[in-house]
Design an enzyme around this catalytic site. Structure first.
Site, PDB file in Angstrom:
ATOM      1  N   SER A 112       0.680  -1.211  -0.049  1.00 46.87           N
ATOM      2  CA  SER A 112       0.073   0.111  -0.005  1.00 46.87           C
ATOM      3  C   SER A 112       0.707   1.242  -0.108  1.00 46.87           C
ATOM      4  CB  SER A 112      -0.889  -0.076   1.358  1.00 46.87           C
ATOM      5  OG  SER A 112      -1.758   1.090   1.296  1.00 46.87           O
ATOM      6  N   LYS A 164      -3.719  -7.294   3.204  1.00 44.87           N
ATOM      7  CA  LYS A 164      -4.053  -6.224   2.341  1.00 44.87           C
ATOM      8  C   LYS A 164      -5.735  -6.069   2.050  1.00 44.87           C
ATOM      9  CE  LYS A 164      -2.713  -2.818  -0.328  1.00 44.87           C
ATOM     10  NZ  LYS A 164      -3.481  -2.885  -1.680  1.00 44.87           N
ATOM     11  N   HIS A 167      -7.378  -4.565   4.527  1.00 46.42           N
ATOM     12  CA  HIS A 167      -7.117  -3.047   4.734  1.00 46.42           C
ATOM     13  C   HIS A 167      -7.723  -2.323   3.674  1.00 46.42           C
ATOM     14  CE1 HIS A 167      -4.891   0.011   2.709  1.00 46.42           C
ATOM     15  NE2 HIS A 167      -4.119   0.373   3.807  1.00 46.42           N
ATOM     16  N   ASN A 168      -7.844  -2.961   2.549  1.00 48.79           N
ATOM     17  CA  ASN A 168      -8.759  -2.177   1.306  1.00 48.79           C
ATOM     18  C   ASN A 168     -10.050  -2.329   1.843  1.00 48.79           C
ATOM     19  OD1 ASN A 168      -6.268  -1.924   0.428  1.00 48.79           O
ATOM     20  ND2 ASN A 168      -6.856  -2.696  -1.939  1.00 48.79           N
ATOM     21  N   GLU A 171     -10.457   0.725   4.028  1.00 45.11           N
ATOM     22  CA  GLU A 171     -10.383   1.756   3.279  1.00 45.11           C
ATOM     23  C   GLU A 171     -11.808   2.178   2.497  1.00 45.11           C
ATOM     24  OE1 GLU A 171      -8.337   2.257  -1.070  1.00 45.11           O
ATOM     25  OE2 GLU A 171      -6.732   2.031   0.647  1.00 45.11           O
TER      26      GLU A 171
END
Length: 311
Positions: A112, A164, A167-168, A171
């Site tokens: 990221s 990840k 995480h997205n 987001e």
């Protein structure tokens, strides 16, 4: 150390530069010959001393699979392949098994940082066996932001891309919250400077963040975002996050709602909203708006509108 880097696009090219600035040797290959240091995977592998580390930075799916397949035929036991793209964690497990049959290690790494990573560093989430991670560690150290945080060995193969992915998903939900708040502020007459309201939140509030900073930057460029169309693409990772939540019976209402909001952005005239409007008209007599080109819609003069009822 030496590193082979496959894929020199927006992120890959900047990653090559950051790694070189840290004093390492990077040999890059890309289909675009103008970006490449070598012109084939064979040449790339031949330029590196063993044990080799090859970092793959290409689109998830077929592009990654074909690259891994090709490297499996070119590399030697003890070499390591790193997938730094946005692959699904289940693909990582498959790639690790295939490469292990030839004695080649595999590490998956969620990255990221986007276009800001060259200067600020990249947040890294990686998974794999400790001995394989150790061979890549100097590159991880070069790419990560300065300071104590910004990189993690998240677990075994697949853990990096799974982290990840989550995480997205987070987001997605954070961006949706900022977007909805901005739209509401823009909708009321009493707030006369929405941009400065957002700017004021950059200090002293619990929602201050890099995303908020980027929102202010966007509003500085285009105060009311009038130059943009209300359309937002979704990456595969948002969908995979929701699918994983279903598989593990973990409730993700905010992340799921933010994903579906992306889908709504692709509709110029939402079919589901048509049904909601029709139902509201049927049970409550609420006016509806005529479709484009229909001069006598349900709210036009003389239209037959059901009288209001309870509900």
């Amino acid at each position: 150390m030496e590193l082979g880097l496959v894929g020199l696009g927006k992120m890959g090219g900047n990653m090559r530069e950051r790694i070189r600035r840290a004093g390492h040797t990077v040999v890059g290959f890309d289909r675009n010959a103008e970006r490449a240091d070598v012109h084939s995977l064979e040449e790339l592998v031949g330029r590196l001393s063993g044990p080799r580390v090859i970092w793959v930075m290409v689109p998830a799916g077929e592009a990654t699979q074909s690259t891994v397949d090709a490297l499996a035929e070119l590399l030697s036991p003890g070499d390591v392949v790193v997938d730094g793209g946005n692959s699904r964690w289940t693909d990582d497990e498959k790639h690790a098994r295939e490469l292990a049959e030839k004695g080649i290690g595999f590490v998956d790494c969620g990255v990221s940082g986007g276009v800001w990573g060259l200067e600020n560093g990249y947040a890294l989430m990686y998974g794999g066996a400790a001995e394989d991670v150790a061979k890549v560690q100097p590159v991880f150290d070069a790419l990560k932001p300065a300071g104590e945080f910004g990189a993690v060995h998240a677990g075994k193969v697949g853990a990096g891309h799974f982290a990840k992915m989550v995480h997205n998903g987070i987001e997605y939900a954070m961006m949706q919250a900022f977007a909805e708040g901005w739209e509401l502020l823009e909708a009321v007459d009493s707030v006369t400077d929405v941009r400065e309201v957002f700017r004021s939140w950059q200090e002293g509030t619990v929602i201050r963040s890099w995303l908020l900073d980027l929102a202010v930057r966007a509003l500085d460029d285009d105060e009311h975002l009038g130059k943009l169309r209300g359309y937002a693409q979704d990456s595969g990772e948002g969908r995979w996050t929701v699918e994983a939540a279903i598989d593990h019976a973990v409730p993700l209402p905010a992340i799921t709602a933010s994903l579906f909001a992306r889908f709504a952005s692709r509709q110029d005239d939402s079919p589901s909203m048509k049904m909601i409007a029709a139902l509201r008209n049927q049970f409550g007599g609420h006016a509806v708006t005529a479709a484009a080109g229909d001069e006598k819609g349900a709210d036009a003069p003389g239209a037959d509108v059901t009288p209001p009822v309870d509900g």
